[in-house]
Scaffold this motif. Structure first.
Motif, short mmCIF file in Angstrom:
data_model
loop_
_atom_site.label_atom_id
_atom_site.label_comp_id
_atom_site.label_asym_id
_atom_site.label_seq_id
_atom_site.Cartn_x
_atom_site.Cartn_y
_atom_site.Cartn_z
N GLU A 15 3.25 -0.48 -0.24
CA GLU A 15 2.42 0.00 0.87
C GLU A 15 1.49 1.11 0.41
OE1 GLU A 15 0.58 0.06 4.38
OE2 GLU A 15 2.11 -1.40 3.75
N ARG A 16 1.99 2.00 -0.43
CA ARG A 16 1.17 3.07 -0.98
C ARG A 16 0.03 2.49 -1.82
NH1 ARG A 16 3.94 5.58 -5.78
NH2 ARG A 16 3.08 3.63 -6.60
N ASP A 17 0.34 1.49 -2.64
CA ASP A 17 -0.68 0.88 -3.50
C ASP A 17 -1.73 0.14 -2.67
OD1 ASP A 17 0.59 1.87 -5.72
OD2 ASP A 17 1.60 0.00 -6.23
N ARG A 18 -1.32 -0.49 -1.58
CA ARG A 18 -2.30 -1.16 -0.71
C ARG A 18 -3.28 -0.15 -0.12
NH1 ARG A 18 2.37 -4.04 1.32
NH2 ARG A 18 2.41 -6.18 0.51
N GLU A 19 -2.75 1.00 0.31
CA GLU A 19 -3.62 2.02 0.88
C GLU A 19 -4.54 2.60 -0.20
OE1 GLU A 19 -5.44 4.70 3.53
OE2 GLU A 19 -4.43 2.76 3.72
N THR A 20 -4.01 2.82 -1.40
CA THR A 20 -4.83 3.30 -2.50
C THR A 20 -5.95 2.31 -2.80
OG1 THR A 20 -2.95 4.49 -3.49
CG2 THR A 20 -4.83 4.01 -4.92
N GLY A 21 -5.61 1.02 -2.82
CA GLY A 21 -6.62 0.00 -3.07
C GLY A 21 -7.67 -0.06 -1.97
N ARG A 22 -7.23 0.08 -0.73
CA ARG A 22 -8.18 0.05 0.39
C ARG A 22 -9.19 1.19 0.27
NH1 ARG A 22 -9.48 2.54 4.77
NH2 ARG A 22 -7.89 4.13 4.48
N VAL A 23 -8.69 2.39 -0.01
CA VAL A 23 -9.57 3.55 -0.12
C VAL A 23 -10.51 3.40 -1.32
CG1 VAL A 23 -9.64 6.04 -0.54
CG2 VAL A 23 -7.95 5.08 1.04
N ALA A 65 -15.57 -9.92 -1.04
CA ALA A 65 -14.45 -9.68 -0.13
C ALA A 65 -13.67 -8.44 -0.55
CB ALA A 65 -13.53 -10.90 -0.08
N LEU A 66 -13.46 -8.27 -1.84
CA LEU A 66 -12.74 -7.10 -2.33
C LEU A 66 -13.45 -5.81 -1.95
CD1 LEU A 66 -11.72 -8.22 -5.93
CD2 LEU A 66 -10.14 -7.57 -4.11
N THR A 67 -14.76 -5.81 -2.05
CA THR A 67 -15.54 -4.59 -1.84
C THR A 67 -16.04 -4.44 -0.40
OG1 THR A 67 -17.58 -5.69 -2.55
CG2 THR A 67 -16.28 -4.58 -4.24
N GLY A 206 -4.41 -12.23 0.78
CA GLY A 206 -4.23 -11.81 -0.61
C GLY A 206 -5.20 -10.75 -1.09
N ILE A 207 -6.19 -10.40 -0.30
CA ILE A 207 -7.19 -9.43 -0.74
C ILE A 207 -6.57 -8.04 -0.88
CG2 ILE A 207 -9.38 -8.30 -0.20
CD1 ILE A 207 -9.64 -11.23 -1.07
N GLU A 208 -5.75 -7.63 0.07
CA GLU A 208 -5.10 -6.32 -0.03
C GLU A 208 -4.23 -6.23 -1.27
OE1 GLU A 208 -2.84 -5.36 3.41
OE2 GLU A 208 -4.58 -4.80 4.62
N GLU A 209 -3.50 -7.30 -1.56
CA GLU A 209 -2.61 -7.30 -2.72
C GLU A 209 -3.41 -7.21 -4.02
OE1 GLU A 209 -0.46 -8.65 0.73
OE2 GLU A 209 -2.39 -9.28 -0.10
#
Length: 221
Positions: A15-23, A65-67, A206-209
């Motif tokens: 969950e922490r890594d998903r939030e880091t990736g989102r930011v 989609a990632l960005t 799968g984009i968040e992952e």
């Protein structure tokens, strides 16, 4: 063989890594340069993630989609037309590299050989290249060109991770079978990261992952 023997992340870490990736991927993202020759490559400063795949695999759509952008990476109406490495800088922490599509049927043999030569030289000699994201279309069988690229990545000793695209199209049983099939193929390659991700640029699956996975390779804040 690359050693990938790391403990599986806990739910809290995921969950922490998903939030880091989102930011991270919501940050400032700019086109840096399009290199058509090795001598034109920008200086290797930030960690780099290169995206590779056959023409029409949905590479541009996945990067967009990632960005969260609609037209950061532009898809050509003529598969195989783009012949340059496009560099995009993300928040001064990571560089994404959009590689030319391979396997384009109409391209002359000389063009294909030139692509392989330039790409292999880039892959083998780029000191900041952390990983190649190798995209495979979940709807179709693996092609000989896909297998050849995996072998090329093994020879270049570059870690690569297979990501399936367009996963909203196959029915769940077909997608599960595809994941098993690709997983078995990946395990036969020394440079392959073991985890195969399933994504859809249409639904966001799968984009968040994938963001979380790539964020682990970025420079720290």
């Amino acid at each position: 063989m690359v050693d990938f023997s790391t403990p599986a992340p806990t739910p809290e870490e995921m969950e922490r890594d998903r939030e880091t990736g989102r930011v991270l991927f919501a940050g400032e993202f700019n086109f840096v340069f399009g290199a058509q020759k090795l001598g034109q490559l920008p200086d290797p400063i930030l960690p780099e993630i290169a995206f590779a795949g056959r023409s029409n695999v949905g590479k541009s759509s996945l990067i967009n989609a990632l960005t969260g952008r609609r037209a950061l990476a532009r898809a050509s109406s003529e598969p195989g037309r783009t012949k340059q490495l496009n560099f995009f800088e993300l928040a001064d922490r990571l560089t994404l590299v959009d590689m030319p599509g391979y396997g384009f049927a109409k391209a002359a043999k000389a063009v294909k050989e030139d692509w392989q030569g330039m790409m292999f030289s880039y892959l083998r000699g780029r000191p900041t290249l952390r990983r190649v994201v190798l995209l495979l279309d979940s709807r179709v069988e693996l092609k000989a060109s896909d297998e050849e690229i995996m072998k090329m990545l093994d020879r270049a000793a570059v870690t690569f991770q297979v990501v399936l695209t367009k996963c909203d199209v196959p029915k769940p049983p077909a997608l599960a079978a595809k994941l098993r099939e690709v997983g078995e193929i990946v395990r036969a390659h020394a440079a392959a990261f073991p985890d195969v991700l399933a994504t859809s640029s249409t639904t966001g699956a799968g984009i968040e992952e994938l963001r979380a996975e790539l964020a682990r390779l970025a420079n720290p804040v």
